[in-house]
Design a protein around this motif. Structure first.
Motif, PDB file in Angstrom:
ATOM      1  N   LEU A 175       3.504  -1.262   4.161  1.00  0.00           N
ATOM      2  CA  LEU A 175       2.982   0.111   4.172  1.00  0.00           C
ATOM      3  C   LEU A 175       4.112   1.011   3.696  1.00  0.00           C
ATOM      4  N   LYS A 221       0.860  -1.182   0.000  1.00  0.00           N
ATOM      5  CA  LYS A 221       0.000   0.000   0.000  1.00  0.00           C
ATOM      6  C   LYS A 221       0.898   1.234   0.000  1.00  0.00           C
ATOM      7  N   SER A 274      -2.336 -10.783  13.216  1.00  0.00           N
ATOM      8  CA  SER A 274      -1.949  -9.722  12.281  1.00  0.00           C
ATOM      9  C   SER A 274      -1.145 -10.355  11.160  1.00  0.00           C
ATOM     10  N   THR A 281      -6.695  -7.093   2.528  1.00  0.00           N
ATOM     11  CA  THR A 281      -6.868  -7.341   3.960  1.00  0.00           C
ATOM     12  C   THR A 281      -6.520  -8.789   4.318  1.00  0.00           C
ATOM     13  N   ILE A 290       4.013  -7.414   9.037  1.00  0.00           N
ATOM     14  CA  ILE A 290       3.894  -5.996   8.648  1.00  0.00           C
ATOM     15  C   ILE A 290       5.273  -5.402   8.392  1.00  0.00           C
ATOM     16  N   VAL A 309       1.920  -7.411   4.648  1.00  0.00           N
ATOM     17  CA  VAL A 309       1.449  -6.091   4.200  1.00  0.00           C
ATOM     18  C   VAL A 309       2.619  -5.114   4.299  1.00  0.00           C
ATOM     19  N   ASP A 314      -2.889   3.043  10.847  1.00  0.00           N
ATOM     20  CA  ASP A 314      -3.012   2.006   9.809  1.00  0.00           C
ATOM     21  C   ASP A 314      -2.531   0.655  10.326  1.00  0.00           C
ATOM     22  N   ILE A 315      -1.436   0.686  11.085  1.00  0.00           N
ATOM     23  CA  ILE A 315      -0.900  -0.572  11.630  1.00  0.00           C
ATOM     24  C   ILE A 315      -1.949  -1.200  12.547  1.00  0.00           C
ATOM     25  N   ARG A 357      -5.115  -0.927  12.397  1.00  0.00           N
ATOM     26  CA  ARG A 357      -6.257  -1.447  11.625  1.00  0.00           C
ATOM     27  C   ARG A 357      -5.959  -2.786  10.951  1.00  0.00           C
ATOM     28  N   LEU A 358      -4.670  -3.177  10.889  1.00  0.00           N
ATOM     29  CA  LEU A 358      -4.330  -4.440  10.234  1.00  0.00           C
ATOM     30  C   LEU A 358      -4.623  -5.646  11.130  1.00  0.00           C
ATOM     31  N   ARG A 359      -4.888  -5.383  12.401  1.00  0.00           N
ATOM     32  CA  ARG A 359      -5.220  -6.490  13.312  1.00  0.00           C
ATOM     33  C   ARG A 359      -6.547  -7.110  12.877  1.00  0.00           C
ATOM     34  N   ARG A 360      -6.552  -8.437  12.756  1.00  0.00           N
ATOM     35  CA  ARG A 360      -7.763  -9.109  12.266  1.00  0.00           C
ATOM     36  C   ARG A 360      -8.701  -9.417  13.429  1.00  0.00           C
TER      37      ARG A 360
END
Ligand code: SAM
Ligand code: SF4
Length: 439
Positions: A49, A12, A76, A42, A79, A47, A65-66, A68-71
């Motif tokens: 960034l 991203k 996660s 997602t 990252i 991922v 943003d980091i 928000r990557l938690r599922r």
């Protein structure tokens, strides 16, 4: 940290076109390692960034943003934080966000596979070196396909404008070699590129040991069979050469567009910004460029609310915008960047004042953009189709002047088509496809 073995990835990218380019090269690098791009970002195992540090609370945005990557199940992905925030914050990132596995700066991302291997083994991996040997030689050949492509030819900056973080995050100004650039351009054309945009923080500062400049590179690209359009960005007023201006008159494939940031219309503010050009030297360049290519579309960057900027100085910025008459332009509120000289200057301008100045400046720029677009109605021109359009059955692409054009057509993405412009809005044009291929 638990062991993981990522098979899919998602990159991203935030910020400038150079970050878009770096993001594409990181994706190619991971693909060359056998990983595949995740269809749904997602769900990716890794991922990346690819961050921007130029303005605002960019670093804060990265931390959210980091988060928000938690599922939902509490897990996660692996990252990686890349780009200019990674360079600026370094080891501070995993300290504040323990979910981060990898931190990699913009000059070190060719080492991403090794960093992923370290993270797989459960170790946190950090690389913010600025190695002397360039990352470019270590990257795999271009694999991406598409009608338009970016190609970084120059990186870093030695100009040290007092507000700007780029010289610290991207390092010293470096030009890539002639052969490497032409090889990459050929690879992009072989994979379907019809338009190449040469990128650099000061792209017109590109030079090699043989004394060649950006206009020589443009002339060489002009001879590449299959390439239809050449663009370049971003230019600095101090590095505009006579050769580059002449190229706008002489090179058919060089598009009639120049992005030339001025930042302010006040000579006092320009001096405090360490821009090393004046408003009159800037306007003189604009005159020469227009003399060479009368239909050229001009674009610029502006900062409002630089420390100490008075109302009268801001009004000088409005005046230079009126004098140039831009086809489009970017304008920003000054954002103090940690470690830059302007951040500790006296006279920081209150946010409400900056907001109000930005609104006035943007109203003027928007009016100029709308007028420029309206003047295109009735014009016959070429459009390079690059994506789906607004409505079903429509495709969209760019005019030579970088305007978005939407049209109904049964041509395909990647085609260069002849179009008559039939309507214009502030941000895009509508066209009618004339049934003869422009290419
Ligand atoms: N090298 C190019 C030049 O000199 O114009 C542009 C580089 S910079 C990535 C893009 C733009 O971001 C600049 O032209 C400037 O308008 C804006 N910018 C840079 N630092 C800024 C800051 N601290 N606050 C607000 N805008 C900034
Ligand atoms: Fe930043 Fe100035 Fe360099 Fe542009 S020329 S990248 S604004 S320091």
């Amino acid at each position: 940290m638990k062991e993981r073995n990522p098979q899919t990835f998602h990159v991203k990218s935030f910020g400038c076109q150079m970050n878009v380019y770096d993001g594409a090269r990181m994706a190619e690098l991971l693909e060359a390692e056998g990983m595949t791009a995740a269809t749904d970002g997602t769900e990716a195992d890794l991922v990346v960034l690819n961050t921007c540090h130029i303005r605002e609370r960019a670093a804060e945005k990265v931390y959210s943003d980091i988060g928000r990557l938690r599922r939902e199940d509490g897990s996660s992905p692996m990252i990686a934080v890349a780009g200019c925030v990674a360079q600026a914050e370094g080891a501070e990132i995993p300290r504040r966000a323990p979910a981060v596995d990898i931190v990699v700066g913009p000059q070190a991302y060719h080492r991403l596979p090794q960093l992923v291997a370290e993270a797989k083994a459960g170790r946190r991996a950090l690389d913010t070196d600025m190695p002397l040997e360039s990352k470019f030689g270590a990257l795999p050949a271009r694999r991406r396909q598409g009608p338009t492509a970016f190609l970084t030819v120059q990186e870093g900056c030695d100009k040290f404008c007092t507000y700007c973080v780029v010289p610290y995050t991207r390092g010293a100004e470096v030009s890539r070699g002639w052969d490497a650039i032409l090889d990459e351009a050929q690879a992009l054309v072989d994979r379907g590129a019809k338009e190449i945009t040469l990128l650099g923080q000061n792209v017109n500062g590109w030079a090699d040991e043989q004394g060649r400049g950006l206009h020589d590179l443009i002339a060489a690209l002009d001879r590449l069979p299959g390439l239809a359009r050449i663009r370049y960005t971003t230019s600095h007023p101090n590095d505009i050469s006579e050769g580059l201006i002449r190229a706008h008159a002489e090179v058919g494939r060089l598009m009639p567009f120049l992005h030339l940031p001025v930042q302010s219309g006040s000579d006092r503010v320009l001096k405090a910004m360490n821009r090393s050009h004046t408003t009159s030297s800037y306007l003189a360049i604009i005159d020469r460029v227009r003399a060479a290519r009368p239909d050229i579309a001009l674009s610029g960057d502006f900062i409002v609310g630089f420390p100490g900027e008075t109302e009268a100085e801001f009004e000088e910025t409005l005046k230079i915008v009126e004098a140039v008459n831009y086809a489009q332009a970017y304008s920003f509120k000054y954002s103090p960047r940690p470690g830059t000289p302007a951040a500790s200057m006296d006279g920081q301008v209150p946010t409400q004042v900056m907001d109000e100045r930005l609104q006035r400046l943007q109203a003027l720029i928007n009016a100029q953009q709308l007028a420029f677009n309206r003047a295109s109605v009735g014009r016959r021109t070429s459009v390079l189709l690059e994506r789906q359009g607004k409505k079903p059955g429509q495709l969209a692409g760019k005019s030579p002047w970088l305007q978005s054009v939407h049209l109904e057509t049964d041509a395909a993405i990647g085609d260069l088509v002849d179009v008559e412009i039939v309507a214009a809005g502030p941000n895009s044009l509508s066209g009618a496809h004339l049934m003869r291929n422009a290419a």
